[in-house]
Structure formats: structure tokens, C-alpha cells
Design an enzyme around this catalytic site. Structure first.
Site, PDB file in Angstrom:
ATOM      1  N   LYS B 224      -0.492   1.137 -12.430  1.00 31.48           N
ATOM      2  CA  LYS B 224       0.625   1.791 -11.718  1.00 31.48           C
ATOM      3  C   LYS B 224       1.325   2.604 -12.995  1.00 31.48           C
ATOM      4  CE  LYS B 224       0.344  -0.254  -7.840  1.00 31.48           C
ATOM      5  NZ  LYS B 224       0.447   0.683  -6.638  1.00 31.48           N
ATOM      6  N   ASP B 252      -1.034   5.622 -10.267  1.00 33.74           N
ATOM      7  CA  ASP B 252      -0.289   5.388  -8.901  1.00 33.74           C
ATOM      8  C   ASP B 252       1.267   5.377  -9.416  1.00 33.74           C
ATOM      9  OD1 ASP B 252       0.845   4.738  -6.645  1.00 33.74           O
ATOM     10  OD2 ASP B 252      -0.494   2.967  -6.283  1.00 33.74           O
ATOM     11  N   GLU B 278      -1.707   9.083  -7.711  1.00 36.28           N
ATOM     12  CA  GLU B 278      -1.434   8.870  -6.135  1.00 36.28           C
ATOM     13  C   GLU B 278       0.035   8.524  -6.127  1.00 36.28           C
ATOM     14  OE1 GLU B 278      -3.932   5.115  -5.351  1.00 36.28           O
ATOM     15  OE2 GLU B 278      -2.372   4.304  -4.001  1.00 36.28           O
ATOM     16  N   GLU B 305      -1.008   5.916   2.009  1.00 38.38           N
ATOM     17  CA  GLU B 305      -0.710   4.406   2.451  1.00 38.38           C
ATOM     18  C   GLU B 305       0.906   4.484   3.087  1.00 38.38           C
ATOM     19  OE1 GLU B 305      -0.124   2.908  -1.779  1.00 38.38           O
ATOM     20  OE2 GLU B 305       1.342   1.688  -0.916  1.00 38.38           O
ATOM     21  N   ASP B 328      -3.832   3.857   5.727  1.00 36.88           N
ATOM     22  CA  ASP B 328      -3.462   2.374   5.765  1.00 36.88           C
ATOM     23  C   ASP B 328      -3.737   1.854   7.034  1.00 36.88           C
ATOM     24  OD1 ASP B 328      -1.296   0.350   3.987  1.00 36.88           O
ATOM     25  OD2 ASP B 328      -1.469   0.031   6.196  1.00 36.88           O
ATOM     26  N   HIS B 355      -6.287   2.702   1.606  1.00 39.57           N
ATOM     27  CA  HIS B 355      -5.291   1.984   1.113  1.00 39.57           C
ATOM     28  C   HIS B 355      -5.647   0.336   1.215  1.00 39.57           C
ATOM     29  CE1 HIS B 355      -1.387  -0.343   0.810  1.00 39.57           C
ATOM     30  NE2 HIS B 355      -1.455   0.087  -0.345  1.00 39.57           N
TER      31      HIS B 355
END
Lengths: 463, 463
Positions: B224, B252, B278, B305, B328, B355
Site C-alpha cells: 500500500k 496500491d 492500483e 475493486e 470484485d 480483487h
């Protein structure tokens, strides 16, 4: 000092499906409903009356309870807050309401959690405007450019519009605001009517209502289309016979077509010279609208009542996908997001013709359109705001449309607030499921079902 | 014959925020939650056990009750229906659930009403697969091209993909399905791990988890980013030290940037050679993702997602906005909409890397990825499906990831259904707000608050 002492949330539903009011190709049985928020305070307004804020979002029946419950959870944090503190930082109030990361997951910024934020913020803006003793449009028009930009949510927009650009755009209009207010006080804000053209009305009723619209001074009339092509051709023929070739005729398909079908169907309706085709396809389909627009010109393309946030409108503008922006005051997150969209539209030169009708939407959009002309777009070219003459009797300060000699227009709201207070008696009668109307209706239906010899299995409930 | 006799809806919440599992730049305190649907029947499965269907959608805490209540209203119409009739017309079941025009208004096809439809349909698909005695991926892979296209929702897609094209695409893969199943039985479906890189983990934990991922055979690791650039540089430096230059590193941002900021920030992270960035910006911003993709190449762009429906994915593909489609299984409306997106992705040549994580998503995506390879895309190039090793112990048929010698992979699910049944004991413990865990925690917190001298005003509750 005035502190918010309690929040009341009501699920109010009007049985409009009984008369086919509001019927279109997608929505055949709409019961116009409001998830209604009242913020009570221990303070007074400028007249010395108890101060409260009233706001709503609009739905069409089932699920209104879900929006109301979500609004209840979101509004709880407002209890105890001082109204003057809120008024000084409405940008912060907006961010607090939209930044709960757990609730945000359920959108983000779309669907139920966004509709409910709209209801809560609409009530907060009504409260703040009443505290100031001003109609909402004037509270906003009286702000400096920097103040108005500070309440606008410009997040995710900086590739299309920066805060500095927004301030500069507003500053260019600031000196002439008073002239435009004076103009609207003479003429009202231009409107069109959808009351004539619901899909569930028969031909005689359509003809009669078109004539009444002409007699009332409307220069623009909108009809629902998209269920059956032969029906559409017959209904548009009737409408053109009554309104003649000069008045504007708009058509609205309420999302029923795929992109190729929209293009084909509109080729068949083009001879009736529609000004715009509204919601030709999925409201999420920016590129699809752009394709339809290229194909159906000179018929123009309008959408927005289901456009769920400013990021989608940004793309509709960037892609050259629409000629008219029909933002919705119950779907966007109130003034904070609406001002952002008005600023974007002004930059891209797209006229804003807000969606209205439903319940309470006309009351709200008059403020938005007046603000747009006075402080943001500064232009009335190609602007007409929707008007539908349903359900205004339930409001304490209903909108007024009058023919001022230059066509029908919304008369400028003069009373403090956002015009969205519903009469207590109407709430009591139409609250779902326990209001008098619904309780009586349920009793009647129970009696009828009991009288029938019931052979229905549970599976019969499957739609 | 097996008829649905009752629907049970549970609001199940796991207290993951206590350990910063799942923390990222947007979502700092996620309590992984499931709006969980159980469809009970009076029939039996192929083993003679009582037949039931289990499905869920994933949320991160507050609002899970709202999704659950919406699912309850939508699922009520399934009671009394025969499972074999449902199985024969799952396209019709989907249309009935998504076509209630009053509930549709609250989306349409997005937000709470779409999440809840996903939960209900996921349970229905689990039910149908158990009735057939097959894992869901095999039930779908065994369908003829025409049968699979008949369950897919192609509405609003015909400008990009017609039903005939979809059938032709599937027919081209049909003869070789068995070979691909045999391949996956040897290798598993390729995975990557996000378990190492949550934003709330300190550097030592990050280093240790990266090493554990390498040791476990992962060739792809995701971190992240987006809260603080200096932190990101330091964390990516650590990650590259541990995993070396050959293994793939993904980053992400969880939607925290505007478009220009995403481009600038990724220029600073490019030296770490990320495979993809992402969610660089708003999940609604198709054109924004396209702009980011043009600017950050050769770093690639992934999203999905929060992509709320097939119409949005269509545009991501049409605009050339993404390199990887991260659909998702709790946000799209179950198999019916997922198959439509898999078909679109195959036509546009975009790899689908679903996801996962959360709760139950890994259990579902293994079926989706296997179906995609076996029957639709027919390709593993650039495909890796997310895996996070949280909360699997709550499922009766948890996914299994193993290193088969060619890297870590999801082992093909063998038991009938969609793998989404939660242990009854877990539901009882983590049901909100009355499960044992939450009741105990509330009692502890009440005791602590009572012990403090409380000077808090109601306004302190404002976030």
C-alpha cells in the site's frame, strides 16, 4: 447560540403510482417519496421562531426506509453542534459526512450512502440559510468567490478545474450579480414542463395537457418515450399538432436503450425536431452518451438525474458527451457538490438544466438555477429548468411558477431556507408504513384479500 | 424437488481494525465484515445432506447492517421457489432481482442495492452449484457457450460486445477446456500476496512479512502507498532489498490522489520498478485512469475493486484506461455480471486479476479465475489473482494456496458450491451487535468509560 438538539428522520411516501403520474419506460409504478431529515435546535431564526433545518432526498418508493436509516446514522454526529460554527465551515461539515471510510466503502460517493448524505446536508444548508435569514440562493450568491469555492468539493477534479481557476471564474461574474438578480426578479427563471407527457397517460389526456401547457405560456414541453416506437410516433404527432412547430419539444427515454438502439430509435423520432434526447442509455455510460451525441446531431443529448457525483459529470464534460447537464439536488451531495458541478459546467460551457419533479426537487432546483445564473454561469442561453406540478401543496414554502409575459418562470424564492419544509400534517398522513393514508390503505387491502378465496402460494409474490 | 423455505441474513463483523490488517491510505480502520445470506431449503444435496445456499458481500464495518437489510428485502421473493427451476433460468433470477424499479432508483446498479443483490445472488449460485454437486467454477465451465451467455447480463454492452460475439468467443475455447483444467490441477491458479504490505505495519514487520512471502514461493508482492511519499520510498526500498529485482512488486494507492498528483507521485516511485499502480484515483474516473496510464508507462495501471458495474468496465476497456481488470465478486452482481465482464475483458485482451482479501473474497475469486482460464480468456499470461491470508478459518471450505513448484497458486476447489459457507460458530461469535465477541467488547468499553471521569460533550462524537 443555537445547538442542534435532535435529528428526526421520516420515511414519507406519496401514492403517485395510482394515477400513473411519473410513469416512464423504466419506472412504471413510482410512489414519489422523501427520506426527510429535520434538525431541531434550541435557537431561533431571524423572526424569533424556533430554528430548525429541513432537507430531503427523493426516491420512488421501496427502499426509502433504507435511505432514511442511513441518513439517521450519518446525521447522529450533528447533534450537539453549534449552528453558527457549522455555518462557518460547511466545507468541513461536508468532508466529515462523506469521509467515514467504513460507510464510504458502500459507495464510494454513490448509491444509498450518497443519497442519504444529500438529505442530511440539504437539511443542514436549510438550517444555515434560515439562521442567516436568507433564501439559500442568496446566502450562496452573497458569498465571496473564495468563500463559495471553499464549500465546493473539488476533490478528483483538478485535472479539469483547479481552485484558483474556480475563484477566477467567480470573480469575473462578481461585479454584475445585482443586475442579474434584478433581471430574474422581473422574469423569473425559465422553466419547462413534464406534466403533460408521462407514458401512462392516454392520448386524450396527452392532447389536453399539451394544450393546457401552451395556454399557460410554456415554450418547452417534454414527453416520455422508449417503450414502443409506434406509440412514440403517435404521441409526438399529437404533441406537435397541439404545440406547433415553434415551441420546443424534448423527449426522455429513461435509460431503456443500448447505444446502437438509441441511435436507431432517435433516427425515427428526428422528424419531430426534438431539442434533446434525455437519458438515452445507462447513466454510467459517458462514452456511450458521446457516441449517441455524435450520431443523433442536430438533436442534442441531455442527462444527469442519475449521474451520481461530480467525477462522472467531469467526464461527461471532458468527453463532450452531453449538451445539457441535468444535475439532481437529491443525488449529488447537496450544495457542496452541486457548486462543484456548476463550476465545471461553466468552465466547459455546458448549460445546466436541473432535473426536477418528484417531490421537493422543484423547491430545491429553483435555488440552484438562480445561483447558477447570478454567480456562476451568468448566462440564460439554452437554460430551462424542469417543472412538474405535483405535490407542492405539501410544502410550507412551495415554489411558484408564473407567466411573466416572457414565458413561464420560477418566481424567485424570498423566504429563508431551501424551501424544503414539509407540512407536519402531510408527514403524519403519508409517513410509511404507519401514517394515516398507508394504514387505511393496508386495512382496505387486507379486507379485500381476506374476502377473496386465496389460493396463492408464497411463490406468487415473485415478480 | 427442493424449495427455498427461508432466508437468513446475518450482519457479521470481524474486528480487524485492532491489528491494522487491511489498513491503507483511504481505509485506516477497516473491520472486515460480511452481509451474509443463507437460503434454506426442504431438499437435499447430492450427498443427502440438507441443501442450503450461502453467499455474502464484503464491507468494512459500519453500514453492513444497511446492506444486510436491503438483501433481506430483495431475497424475500425467493422464498417458495424451486431450486431446479431457479437453476434452469439464472438469467431470469438475476433480472428479477435487479429490475425492481423502485429499488433500482437507489443505484441504479451501484452502491448498497447492488452490493446486496451480489450477496443474494452469490447465495443463489452457491445453492444451485451444491444442488448440482459441483464446485461453482465447474458448473459454469460445463455450460455450453449459449447457456453461459444466457446467464450473462449483456444489457448496455452491445456497442462493445454482442451476444453472438460472446458465443463465438466461448466456442473458440470450448474444445480445449479439459486441457486447461488438467493444467490448473497440476499448478493451481497463480496468486500474489498483499499480506505483507498494509500501511499500518511498521518497517520490521514489513521486512519480516516480505521475507516470509519470498520463502513461501510468491513471485508477486503488493504494498500500500499514497499516505506519505517519504514513507513510501523507505518501504519500497525495504521491500526491494528483501525480494530482489526479479520478483514483481505492485503498489496500491486506494484512490487517494487526483490525476495530476498520481502522475507526479508515481514518477517518484518508478525507480522501484512497480508492475502496476492500483487505484491511483477515483474509481469512477475512466478518463482520469486513461490519462494516468499514458503518463506513467511503462508502469501499468490496475483498478476494479470499486468499479461498480459492467458499464463502467466496458468504458475502462474502450478508453484503454487499464492494463489489469480487478473485478470484485462482492461488488458486481454475482456470476451474471462477472461473466459479462470476463467476456468483455477477453474481447479487449485485458487480463483479469480479481480483487480479493477482505472476508470470503479469496474463497470466491478462485472460482472466477479458474472459470476465466478454462472457458473464457483461455490464457494465464499476466494473470495473478490476489490472496490475503486472513479469516479463512471461518469458512467450512476455505481456499488453499500452495507452492506447487512453479510458484504459489490457488488449489482448484473440489467441493460443491461457491466456498462461502461460514461456520455457524463464527457467525454466533461475530454477529453484530449481539454476537459474543461484540457483546463482550461493548461490556469492556462501557466499564472503561464509566471508570473515566467523563467531561465529553456530545460534540466530541463528531469525527
Amino acid at each position: 447560540m443555537a445547538r442542534i438538539t435532535s435529528v428526526e428522520i421520516e420515511d414519507v411516501r406519496f401514492p403517485t403510482s395510482l394515477t400513473a403520474d411519473g410513469s416512464d419506460a423504466m419506472n412504471k409504478d413510482a410512489d414519489y417519496s422523501a427520506a426527510y431529515v429535520v434538525l431541531r435546535t434550541d435557537g431561533t431564526d431571524t423572526l424569533g421562531d424556533p430554528l430548525a433545518g429541513h432537507g430531503l432526498t427523493f426516491t420512488i418508493g421501496r427502499g426509502n426506509d433504507i435511505v432514511a436509516e442511513t441518513a439517521r446514522q450519518q446525521a447522529a454526529a450533528l447533534v450537539g453542534r453549534d449552528v453558527d460554527e457549522l455555518a462557518a465551515d460547511m466545507g468541513g461539515v461536508y468532508r466529515a459526512l462523506t469521509s467515514d471510510s467504513q460507510l464510504r466503502w458502500l459507495g464510494p460517493e454513490k448509491g444509498v450512502v450518497h443519497l442519504s448524505v444529500a438529505a442530511v446536508l440539504n437539511a443542514t444548508w436549510d438550517l444555515v440559510a434560515r439562521r442567516a435569514g436568507k433564501p439559500l440562493w442568496r446566502l450562496l450568491a452573497d458569498m465571496t468567490p473564495a468563500e463559495l469555492v471553499a464549500v465546493a468539493d473539488l476533490r478528483y477534479l483538478s485535472d479539469a478545474l483547479t481552485a484558483d481557476e474556480a475563484v477566477a471564474l467567480l470573480e469575473a461574474r462578481a461585479a454584475t450579480k445585482a443586475e442579474r438578480i434584478a433581471h430574474l426578479e422581473r422574469t423569473g427563471y425559465p422553466v419547462y414542463t413534464t406534466s403533460a407527457g408521462w407514458l401512462g397517460y392516454d392520448d386524450d389526456k396527452l392532447r389536453r395537457l399539451c394544450q393546457e401547457a401552451v395556454d399557460a405560456g410554456y415554450g418547452h414541453i417534454k414527453l416520455k418515450v422508449g417503450a414502443d416506437l409506434a406509440d412514440d410516433v403517435r404521441r409526438l404527432t399529437i404533441a406537435r399538432e397541439v404545440i406547433g412547430p415553434e415551441r420546443r419539444l424534448m423527449v426522455d427515454a429513461n435509460q431503456v436503450w443500448d447505444v446502437p438502439q438509441a441511435i436507431e430509435w432517435m433516427a425515427a423520432l428526428a422528424p419531430f425536431d426534438p431539442l434533446w434526447i434525455e437519458e438515452p442509455t445507462s447513466p454510467d455510460d459517458v462514452l456511450g452518451h458521446a457516441a449517441v451525441r455524435r450520431a443523433v446531431a442536430p438533436v442534442r443529448v441531455a442527462t444527469g438525474e442519475h449521474c451520481h457525483n461530480r467525477v462522472m459529470f467531469k467526464q461527461f464534460f471532458q468527453a463532450g458527451a452531453i449538451d445539457f447537464c441535468q444535475l439532481d439536488t437529491g443525488r449529488l451531495a447537496s450544495v457542496n457538490e452541486i457548486v462543484a458541478v456548476l463550476l465545471l459546467a461553466a468552465k466547459f460551457g455546458v448549460p445546466v438544466c436541473p432535473h426536477a419533479g418528484g417531490v421537493g426537487l422543484c423547491e430545491m432546483v429553483q435555488h440552484v438555477s438562480v445561483l447558477d445564473y447570478v454567480a456562476i454561469a451568468g448566462d440564460l442561453t439554452d437554460r430551462v429548468t424542469e417543472y412538474v406540478d405535483h405535490l407542492h401543496e405539501h410544502f410550507t414554502d412551495p415554489c411558484v411558477v408564473a407567466d411573466t409575459g416572457s414565458g413561464s418562470g420560477y418566481v424567485l424564492p424570498r423566504r429563508p431556507g431551501y424551501s424544503t419544509q414539509i407540512h407536519a400534517a402531510s408527514v403524519a398522513r403519508f409517513r410509511f408504513p404507519d401514517g394515516e393514508y398507508w394504514a387505511e390503505r393496508r386495512a382496505r387491502e387486507t379486507a379485500r384479500v381476506t374476502a377473496q378465496s386465496s389460493e396463492e402460494s408464497p411463490a406468487a409474490a415473485w415478480r
